[in-house]
Design a protein around this motif. Structure first.
Motif, PDB file in Angstrom:
ATOM      1  N   ASP A 423      41.563 -29.481  17.574  1.00 16.71           N
ATOM      2  CA  ASP A 423      40.669 -30.578  18.219  1.00 16.71           C
ATOM      3  C   ASP A 423      39.296 -30.314  17.614  1.00 16.71           C
ATOM      4  O   ASP A 423      38.357 -31.200  18.103  1.00 16.71           O
ATOM      5  CB  ASP A 423      40.775 -30.445  19.571  1.00 16.71           C
ATOM      6  CG  ASP A 423      40.338 -29.059  20.177  1.00 16.71           C
ATOM      7  OD1 ASP A 423      39.968 -28.129  19.533  1.00 16.71           O
ATOM      8  OD2 ASP A 423      40.440 -29.042  21.489  1.00 16.71           O
ATOM      9  N   ARG A 424      38.958 -29.367  16.920  1.00 13.47           N
ATOM     10  CA  ARG A 424      37.589 -29.200  16.179  1.00 13.47           C
ATOM     11  C   ARG A 424      37.365 -29.900  14.669  1.00 13.47           C
ATOM     12  O   ARG A 424      36.322 -29.900  14.196  1.00 13.47           O
ATOM     13  CB  ARG A 424      37.325 -27.758  16.049  1.00 13.47           C
ATOM     14  CG  ARG A 424      37.254 -26.802  17.332  1.00 13.47           C
ATOM     15  CD  ARG A 424      36.069 -27.372  18.210  1.00 13.47           C
ATOM     16  NE  ARG A 424      34.710 -27.534  17.836  1.00 13.47           N
ATOM     17  CZ  ARG A 424      34.093 -26.497  17.802  1.00 13.47           C
ATOM     18  NH1 ARG A 424      34.283 -25.295  17.927  1.00 13.47           N
ATOM     19  NH2 ARG A 424      32.728 -26.420  17.113  1.00 13.47           N
ATOM     20  N   ARG A 426      36.989 -33.019  13.935  1.00 13.36           N
ATOM     21  CA  ARG A 426      35.954 -33.826  13.836  1.00 13.36           C
ATOM     22  C   ARG A 426      34.634 -33.334  13.970  1.00 13.36           C
ATOM     23  O   ARG A 426      33.674 -34.001  13.347  1.00 13.36           O
ATOM     24  CB  ARG A 426      36.266 -34.981  14.797  1.00 13.36           C
ATOM     25  CG  ARG A 426      37.264 -35.872  14.830  1.00 13.36           C
ATOM     26  CD  ARG A 426      37.205 -37.031  13.771  1.00 13.36           C
ATOM     27  NE  ARG A 426      36.188 -37.628  13.803  1.00 13.36           N
ATOM     28  CZ  ARG A 426      36.419 -39.075  14.493  1.00 13.36           C
ATOM     29  NH1 ARG A 426      37.419 -39.422  14.944  1.00 13.36           N
ATOM     30  NH2 ARG A 426      35.392 -39.869  14.372  1.00 13.36           N
ATOM     31  N   ASP A 427      34.474 -32.072  14.210  1.00 16.68           N
ATOM     32  CA  ASP A 427      33.316 -31.446  14.604  1.00 16.68           C
ATOM     33  C   ASP A 427      32.766 -30.884  13.269  1.00 16.68           C
ATOM     34  O   ASP A 427      31.898 -30.396  12.976  1.00 16.68           O
ATOM     35  CB  ASP A 427      33.155 -30.228  15.507  1.00 16.68           C
ATOM     36  CG  ASP A 427      33.435 -30.578  16.952  1.00 16.68           C
ATOM     37  OD1 ASP A 427      32.951 -31.725  17.361  1.00 16.68           O
ATOM     38  OD2 ASP A 427      33.955 -29.697  17.865  1.00 16.68           O
ATOM     39  N   TYR A 429      32.740 -32.508  10.366  1.00 12.70           N
ATOM     40  CA  TYR A 429      32.285 -33.447   9.513  1.00 12.70           C
ATOM     41  C   TYR A 429      31.498 -34.637  10.237  1.00 12.70           C
ATOM     42  O   TYR A 429      31.625 -35.008  11.379  1.00 12.70           O
ATOM     43  CB  TYR A 429      33.457 -34.551   8.792  1.00 12.70           C
ATOM     44  CG  TYR A 429      34.787 -33.687   8.034  1.00 12.70           C
ATOM     45  CD1 TYR A 429      34.365 -33.051   6.801  1.00 12.70           C
ATOM     46  CD2 TYR A 429      35.735 -33.055   8.873  1.00 12.70           C
ATOM     47  CE1 TYR A 429      35.254 -32.175   6.305  1.00 12.70           C
ATOM     48  CE2 TYR A 429      36.595 -32.505   8.234  1.00 12.70           C
ATOM     49  CZ  TYR A 429      36.409 -31.966   7.001  1.00 12.70           C
ATOM     50  OH  TYR A 429      37.302 -31.047   6.457  1.00 12.70           O
ATOM     51  N   GLU A 431      30.240 -38.438  10.793  1.00 12.02           N
ATOM     52  CA  GLU A 431      30.978 -39.631  11.099  1.00 12.02           C
ATOM     53  C   GLU A 431      31.493 -40.396   9.741  1.00 12.02           C
ATOM     54  O   GLU A 431      32.455 -40.888   9.675  1.00 12.02           O
ATOM     55  CB  GLU A 431      30.398 -40.723  12.106  1.00 12.02           C
ATOM     56  CG  GLU A 431      30.283 -40.024  13.615  1.00 12.02           C
ATOM     57  CD  GLU A 431      31.724 -39.804  14.268  1.00 12.02           C
ATOM     58  OE1 GLU A 431      32.586 -40.721  13.963  1.00 12.02           O
ATOM     59  OE2 GLU A 431      31.798 -38.932  14.919  1.00 12.02           O
ATOM     60  N   TYR A 434      33.793 -38.443   7.965  1.00  7.91           N
ATOM     61  CA  TYR A 434      35.124 -38.409   8.307  1.00  7.91           C
ATOM     62  C   TYR A 434      35.821 -39.761   8.141  1.00  7.91           C
ATOM     63  O   TYR A 434      37.160 -39.737   7.571  1.00  7.91           O
ATOM     64  CB  TYR A 434      35.333 -38.292   9.841  1.00  7.91           C
ATOM     65  CG  TYR A 434      36.442 -38.312  10.558  1.00  7.91           C
ATOM     66  CD1 TYR A 434      37.216 -36.766  10.306  1.00  7.91           C
ATOM     67  CD2 TYR A 434      37.247 -39.129  10.976  1.00  7.91           C
ATOM     68  CE1 TYR A 434      38.410 -36.503  10.875  1.00  7.91           C
ATOM     69  CE2 TYR A 434      38.528 -38.939  11.490  1.00  7.91           C
ATOM     70  CZ  TYR A 434      39.088 -37.767  11.303  1.00  7.91           C
ATOM     71  OH  TYR A 434      40.417 -37.444  11.882  1.00  7.91           O
ATOM     72  N   ILE A 456      43.494 -34.616   9.051  1.00  7.40           N
ATOM     73  CA  ILE A 456      42.900 -35.998   8.941  1.00  7.40           C
ATOM     74  C   ILE A 456      43.908 -37.028   8.845  1.00  7.40           C
ATOM     75  O   ILE A 456      44.619 -37.243   7.956  1.00  7.40           O
ATOM     76  CB  ILE A 456      41.850 -36.024   7.761  1.00  7.40           C
ATOM     77  CG1 ILE A 456      40.848 -35.036   7.878  1.00  7.40           C
ATOM     78  CG2 ILE A 456      41.207 -37.537   7.615  1.00  7.40           C
ATOM     79  CD1 ILE A 456      39.972 -34.678   6.750  1.00  7.40           C
TER      80      ILE A 456
END
Length: 465
Positions: A423-424, A426-427, A429, A431, A434, A456
């Motif tokens: 769950d990390r 997204r942290d 990159y 926005e 991503y 991803i």
């Protein structure tokens, strides 16, 4: 699905194919972190790129989950699987060094110690893993901080080209001109877009002798020394690579008797350049008056292997990687308040590290690669190691509590090579990046065949359970 995938894959496959119950299977399925105990339906060990493509085709056509192993550290356990296919690249060991062009080509199963040995024969190197058994593949595609990143950037910043097997079985060469978007994505986007079977790296002069080593201080001086270290490395030129680490001093002759077996503050340092020039740059660190000063001229390969004794396979491990823009006094106090206790609880191999990130990482334009958050100046990296399953829950909980206590001093971003939690992702990159990575995934792996990674997901893929 074919009832015996190993038998079906073997015709024309030049490498080794193993299935449960066969000699060598149990050894082949073992990974670095003993908490991970999985049983693939088939282990494919390719002998060359065509074998990798054949394994990918078979797994895709038979709806098998795919795990890819390079060196096999993957503390998160992503380099193996239950019931699916493990593609083990350890047979892809070719290394070719071109000292005139200052480049090296290395197969996807090469370890950093092997690449260092080949390049140092020519007085050359590229930034690489700080443990010699680290695989070049996962390390590089995830970014790749090395001791010389302070001067020469990340491992991914030094990739010139890469041979990649795609989810449809095609083999392509990605560089700035061929498949440029794929080339952008594999430099920091992990193993999401294909299996890299060969890297071509840019090399830089260094060694074979460097000014480097480890110093130790009594833990009672840790607060004072960390503050002094911070002030000195913040003012130092890019050529100075350094880190501080809480560890248990080993019972070795080079360690003062009064420190052996006790928690200490270690300070690693290397001058990335001429040893004579580096003496004046390193001296301010020596002025902190260590109880044991092991910083001096040594082979680059010796410094690269210095942490190997702290990273044996077969133990239980939990790591974290959190970025910090600065190292405040409050951050130092919090680090010591939690770190000393956790080091003692995980004795003798646990270590709590703070790396100084050199400015060469930030000097690369943010949009040049998929790797993000280049503005961090420090990297907080607790490594918790223990032996018994009964300690799994308390050690993981303590490591997470340590990370939570340090989070107010962080940037909120995560370094995925050191991060176990999915769950990390997204942290790691911005926005915009991503979104670009998702578009790249849609193009090169729309079925999400390569999903056992910091995944991803393509736009139309179901969440991975």
């Amino acid at each position: 699905m074919t009832t015996n995938p190993a038998t079906a894959l073997r015709p024309g496959f030049r490498g080794q194919v193993l299935r449960p119950g066969e000699p060598g299977y149990d050894q082949a399925r073992q990974v670095f972190n003993a908490m991970v105990d999985k049983r693939p339906a088939v282990i494919a060990r390719p002998a060359h790129t065509a074998d990798v493509a054949a394994a990918v085709d078979f797994a895709r056509d038979h709806d098998l989950v795919v795990a890819v192993r390079c060196g096999g550290h993957s503390v998160a356990g992503l380099s193996t699987c239950d019931d699916g296919m493990l593609i083990d690249l350890s047979g892809l060991k070719t290394i070719s060094v071109d000292p005139e062009r200052r480049t090296a080509r290395a197969g996807g199963g090469v370890l950093w110690g092997e690449l260092d040995g080949a390049t140092q024969a020519h007085g050359l190197h590229t930034p690489g893993g700080r443990v010699t058994t680290t695989g070049i593949g996962g390390f590089t595609t995830g970014g790749g901080y090395g001791w010389t990143s302070c001067k020469y950037g990340l491992a991914c910043d030094n990739v010139v080209s890469a041979e990649v097997v795609l989810s449809d079985g095609r083999v392509v060469r990605a560089d700035r001109d061929r498949h440029p978007e794929l080339f952008w994505g594999i430099r920091g986007g992990g193993g999401n877009f294909g299996i890299v079977t060969e890297f071509e790296f840019r090399l830089h002069p260094l060694g074979p002798t460097v000014l480097a080593g480890l110093a130790m201080f009594p833990v009672e001086r840790a607060s004072e020394v960390l503050r002094g270290w911070r002030d000195r490395v913040d003012a130092a030129p890019d050529e100075l690579s350094s880190a501080c680490v809480l560890l248990i001093a080993p019972p070795e002759p080079f360690v003062p008797e009064e420190l052996r077996g006790k928690p200490v503050l270690g300070m690693a340092a290397m001058y990335v350049g001429d040893t004579g020039t580096g003496a004046d740059v390193v001296q301010p660190l020596k002025d902190l008056r260590p109880a044991m000063d092991g910083i001096g001229p040594m082979p680059y390969t010796a410094f690269q292997s210095a942490l190997d004794p702290l990273a044996p396979p077969g133990l239980r491990s939990y790591w974290r990687g959190e970025y910090m823009r600065e190292l405040s006094d409050e951050a130092i106090d919090t680090f010591l308040a939690h770190g000393v206790d956790l080091t003692v609880r995980g004795a003798p191999l646990s270590e709590m590290i703070i790396f100084r990130v050199g400015q060469a990482v930030a000097a690369v334009p943010d949009g040049a690669t998929a790797f993000s958050h280049r503005d961090a100046r420090y990297l907080f990296h607790p490594i918790c190691v223990w032996a018994t399953p009964q300690d799994d829950s308390p050690m993981i909980m303590a490591a997470r509590a340590f990370a939570a206590a340090m989070r107010p001093f962080g940037t909120g971003a995560s370094y995925l090579n050191f991060t176990p939690e999915a769950d990390r992702v997204r942290d790691a990159y911005s926005e915009d990046k991503y979104a670009r990575l998702v578009a790249l995934k849609n193009t090169y792996d729309p079925i999400n065949l390569f999903r056992l990674n910091h995944n991803i997901r393509p736009s139309h893929a179901a969440p991975v359970g």
